[in-house]
Design a protein around this motif. Structure first.
Motif, short mmCIF file in Angstrom:
data_model
loop_
_atom_site.label_atom_id
_atom_site.label_comp_id
_atom_site.label_asym_id
_atom_site.label_seq_id
_atom_site.Cartn_x
_atom_site.Cartn_y
_atom_site.Cartn_z
N ASN A 169 3.89 2.83 -1.52
CA ASN A 169 3.78 1.46 -1.20
C ASN A 169 2.50 1.18 -0.34
O ASN A 169 2.07 2.15 0.45
CB ASN A 169 4.91 0.89 -0.23
N HIS A 170 1.80 0.03 -0.52
CA HIS A 170 0.70 -0.40 0.08
C HIS A 170 -0.48 0.92 0.09
O HIS A 170 -1.48 0.84 0.86
CB HIS A 170 0.90 -0.35 1.56
N LEU A 171 -0.97 1.34 -1.14
CA LEU A 171 -1.74 2.37 -1.22
C LEU A 171 -3.24 1.48 -1.04
O LEU A 171 -4.27 2.17 -1.02
CB LEU A 171 -1.81 2.79 -2.56
N PHE A 172 -3.26 0.34 -1.55
CA PHE A 172 -4.45 -0.33 -1.33
C PHE A 172 -5.02 -0.51 0.10
O PHE A 172 -6.12 -0.50 0.02
CB PHE A 172 -4.34 -1.95 -1.93
N GLN A 173 -4.16 -0.15 0.94
CA GLN A 173 -4.53 0.08 2.48
C GLN A 173 -5.38 1.33 2.58
O GLN A 173 -5.97 1.58 3.70
CB GLN A 173 -3.52 -0.18 3.45
N HIS A 174 -5.36 2.24 1.41
CA HIS A 174 -6.01 3.64 1.82
C HIS A 174 -6.97 4.01 0.71
O HIS A 174 -7.14 5.11 0.63
CB HIS A 174 -4.67 4.68 1.90
N PHE B 27 -3.13 6.67 -9.16
CA PHE B 27 -2.80 5.83 -8.36
C PHE B 27 -2.29 4.52 -8.27
O PHE B 27 -3.17 3.84 -9.29
CB PHE B 27 -3.60 5.70 -6.68
N ILE B 28 -1.11 4.23 -8.54
CA ILE B 28 -0.60 2.75 -8.61
C ILE B 28 -0.60 1.90 -7.62
O ILE B 28 -0.02 2.00 -6.60
CB ILE B 28 0.83 2.97 -9.21
N LEU B 29 -1.63 0.70 -7.64
CA LEU B 29 -1.64 -0.04 -6.83
C LEU B 29 -0.78 -1.37 -7.04
O LEU B 29 -1.25 -1.82 -8.27
CB LEU B 29 -3.32 -0.40 -6.50
N GLY B 30 -0.19 -2.03 -6.19
CA GLY B 30 0.61 -2.97 -6.65
C GLY B 30 1.36 -3.68 -5.39
O GLY B 30 1.73 -2.80 -4.49
N SER B 31 2.13 -4.70 -5.61
CA SER B 31 3.14 -5.08 -4.68
C SER B 31 4.44 -4.47 -5.03
O SER B 31 4.79 -4.17 -6.05
CB SER B 31 3.17 -6.72 -4.59
N ASN C 84 -10.23 -6.98 -2.56
CA ASN C 84 -10.96 -6.78 -1.77
C ASN C 84 -11.35 -5.12 -1.41
O ASN C 84 -12.43 -4.45 -1.24
CB ASN C 84 -10.56 -7.12 -0.22
N TYR C 85 -10.27 -4.31 -1.48
CA TYR C 85 -10.40 -3.08 -1.08
C TYR C 85 -11.09 -2.41 -2.66
O TYR C 85 -11.92 -1.54 -2.61
CB TYR C 85 -9.12 -2.45 -0.98
N LEU C 86 -10.55 -3.07 -3.78
CA LEU C 86 -11.13 -2.43 -4.75
C LEU C 86 -12.93 -2.88 -5.06
O LEU C 86 -13.59 -1.82 -5.69
CB LEU C 86 -10.50 -2.88 -6.30
N LYS C 87 -13.29 -3.87 -4.37
CA LYS C 87 -14.78 -4.02 -4.54
C LYS C 87 -15.36 -2.98 -3.57
O LYS C 87 -16.63 -2.85 -4.17
CB LYS C 87 -14.91 -5.32 -3.75
N VAL C 88 -14.81 -2.47 -2.69
CA VAL C 88 -15.54 -1.49 -2.02
C VAL C 88 -15.66 -0.36 -2.67
O VAL C 88 -16.79 0.72 -2.53
CB VAL C 88 -14.80 -1.13 -0.61
N VAL C 89 -14.77 0.12 -3.74
CA VAL C 89 -14.81 1.19 -4.41
C VAL C 89 -15.88 1.45 -5.42
O VAL C 89 -16.07 0.42 -5.98
CB VAL C 89 -13.57 1.54 -5.15
N GLN D 217 -2.49 -9.37 -3.08
CA GLN D 217 -3.19 -9.49 -4.21
C GLN D 217 -4.82 -9.56 -3.74
O GLN D 217 -5.63 -8.84 -4.32
CB GLN D 217 -3.18 -10.60 -5.10
N LYS D 218 -4.90 -10.09 -2.67
CA LYS D 218 -6.06 -10.50 -2.12
C LYS D 218 -6.68 -9.10 -1.47
O LYS D 218 -7.72 -8.73 -1.56
CB LYS D 218 -6.33 -11.48 -0.88
N ASN D 219 -5.65 -8.40 -0.69
CA ASN D 219 -6.19 -7.05 -0.47
C ASN D 219 -6.56 -6.10 -1.50
O ASN D 219 -7.35 -5.27 -1.05
CB ASN D 219 -4.97 -6.50 0.61
N VAL D 220 -5.66 -5.95 -2.17
CA VAL D 220 -6.18 -4.92 -3.33
C VAL D 220 -7.52 -5.33 -4.03
O VAL D 220 -8.27 -4.37 -3.97
CB VAL D 220 -5.23 -4.99 -4.64
#
Length: 173
Positions: free
Chosen positions: A110-115, A7-11, A168-173, A163-166
């Motif tokens: 797009n917006h994979l960080f939200q998922h 999964f490619i995460l990015g803007s 933050n979401y990666l901290k959860v993983v 960038q903040k969202n990505v």
């Protein structure tokens, strides 16, 4: 070999399409034009649950994948049971990879960080590629586009927020 998903995460405007094309050249990786399954279907997934027939979900996802914009040219044999949005996503993505003669697939929606929560709950250990671009370069790229973001201030705010969202979401993983 166990199936792995990348999964490619990015803007947007970060070079993710170039990376997707390069990865697609690998003999084992299918990195098709993004369809944005999770972005479109996650908000409405509860309506499919009420129907109690996930073939409707598969049919709608397949129609989106085969739309002229994505043009996956995919035909499916429906499995006997699909039990979740991620199962449907994985089933269709694997079918596309198999059609291309590849063992694994890459998702660049797009917006994979939200998922990330949904992805991590379905896949035991997904590969996340976090791609970011210098915000100045990204601003120049956005300003060449005639739509959406029109000022460096808007672009900088979007970049910072994503960038903040990505992270933050990666901290959860």
């Amino acid at each position: 070999m166990k199936q792995k998903t990348v999964f490619i995460l990015g803007s947007e405007r970060s070079g993710s399409n170039l990376l997707r094309v390069l990865l697609d050249n690998h003999s084992l990786l299918n990195a098709p034009v993004p369809v944005h399954f999770l972005e479109y279907f996650r908000p409405i997934f509860n309506h499919y649950i009420k129907l109690k027939n996930y073939n409707y979900l598969l049919e709608d996802m397949l129609e989106l994948a085969n739309h002229a914009f994505s043009d996956w040219q995919l035909e499916l044999i429906y499995p006997s049971k699909v039990h979740s949005l991620m199962h449907a996503f994985d089933y269709i993505s694997n079918a596309k990879a198999a059609k291309e003669g590849k063992k694994h697939y890459v998702c660049k929606d797009n917006h994979l960080f939200q998922h990330i929560d949904l992805i991590s709950s379905y896949f035991p250990d997904p590969y996340f590629l976090y791609l970011y671009r210098d915000p100045r370069d990204q601003a120049v790229s956005w300003l060449k586009q005639p739509i959406y973001l029109k000022t460096p201030y808007q672009i900088a705010n979007k970049w910072r927020s994503e960038q903040k969202n990505v992270l933050n979401y990666l901290k959860v993983v």
